[in-house]
Design an enzyme around this catalytic site. Structure first.
Site: not given
Ligand code: PBG
Length: 329
Positions: A194, A204, A216, A232, A247, A312
């Protein structure tokens, strides 16, 4: 002109293109990420993600019945929590929002694969995925809370938990906690690679979960790195992940392809909120055809090597597949 090969012969008609098509999408490949909110009979539109809603539990159930009818086998739930604190206590409340949503779904649509996000950001007022001490997002203390959160979802009958927090060692710790409590059948879909991506912006907005300070980058991966992603993923498999995830998806197709070539366990890809909203926004201006952009993106993610896609677009895509997908591509 004499040519020994004329590749265009295999593109001449829709029927011939159908015969030589290498990648096929089906509704069963898709996982619909959904947002749950408090309240009754609510479908609260998400401004940053036109066409997406925060559902109250009863509306979530209705929507999931419809999705299941369309052939979508799985949903992934996120809680829209307004009760945030610095310990994320609502994340593992036995009567919390997501816990109630799982209970309701397992009762009404028992065959739907219910998955839940495991991370603290919707439940902390600082918006980080872990606990914060001083300037640090502390790892091991966070993992303990994540285990409690996963257990509270398992208690309600969740099928898979999906840790998205990127803390070290959380997959192994969650696997151990689940097994100790007798939840051997609860699967782990690990967000293994990720990246610290700008494409999470609209999400968010949906959860009011943007970090209040900092970013982050001390836990999510640097977009410049590919070998690290394989490391990972290998660690998460070692720790007991059932499925590993890359992701975002579209800017990281090379990572999906490399993961596919290196590992034999199922791979998921997350077609994230920014990837969704960019297409919707361009389509609103008449610059791209939304349906075709959606189908081409999903097909590309599958072609790169993903077995399943969180998107989505799941409902819209499943509807189109039922109608005239053959003519879409
Ligand atoms: C939270 C999380 C996020 C997403 C999925 N789980 C946001 C982030 O890490 O800030 C993002 C999903 C998306 O953008 O569709 N841990």
């Amino acid at each position: 002109m004499y040519l020994s090969h004329r590749p265009r012969r295999l593109r001449r008609t829709a029927a011939i293109r159908g015969l030589v098509r290498e990648t096929h999408l089906q509704p069963a490949d898709l996982i619909f990420p959904m947002f749950v909110t408090e309240g009754k009979k609510l479908r609260d539109p998400i401004t940053t993600m036109p066409g997406q809603f925060r559902f109250s539990v009863n509306e979530l159930v209705k929507e999931c019945e419809e999705l299941f009818e369309l052939g979508i086998g799985a949903v992934n739930l996120f809680g829209y929590s307004t009760e945030k604190d610095d310990q994320a206590t609502k994340a593992y409340d036995p009567n919390g929002l997501v816990q109630r949503a799982i209970r309701a779904l397992k009762k009404s649509v028992p065959d739907l694969c219910v998955q839940t996000d495991i991370a603290l950001d919707p439940y902390t007022h600082h918006g980080h995925d872990g606990l914060v001490v001083g300037d640090e997002i502390v790892n091991d203390e966070t993992v303990e809370v994540l285990c409690k959160m996963a257990l509270s979802h398992a208690n309600e009958g969740v099928d898979w938990v999906a840790p998205s927090d990127m803390m070290d060692g959380r997959v192994g710790a969650i696997r151990y906690s689940l097994d100790q409590a007798g939840f051997q059948n609860v699967g782990i879909l690990a967000y293994s690679a990720k990246y610290a991506s700008c494409f999470y912006g609209p999400f968010r907005g949906a959860l009011d979960s943007a970090p209040k300070t900092g970013d982050k980058k001390t836990y999510q991966m640097d977009p410049a790195n590919a070998r690290e992603a394989l490391h990972e993923i290998a660690m998460d498999i070692e720790e007991g992940a059932d499925v590993v995830m890359v992701k975002p998806a579209l800017a990281y197709l090379d990572i999906i392809a490399q993961a596919r070539a290196s590992f034999d366990i199922p791979i998921a890809a997350y077609n994230v909120s920014g990837e969704y909203s960019m297409i919707v926004a361009a389509a609103e201006r008449g610059w791209v055809d939304q349906d075709r952009a959606m189908m081409e993106s999903l097909l590309a993610i599958k072609r790169a090597g993903a077995d399943m896609i969180l998107t989505y677009f799941a409902k819209d895509a499943a509807k189109l597949m039922k109608q005239d997908f053959g003519r879409m591509v």
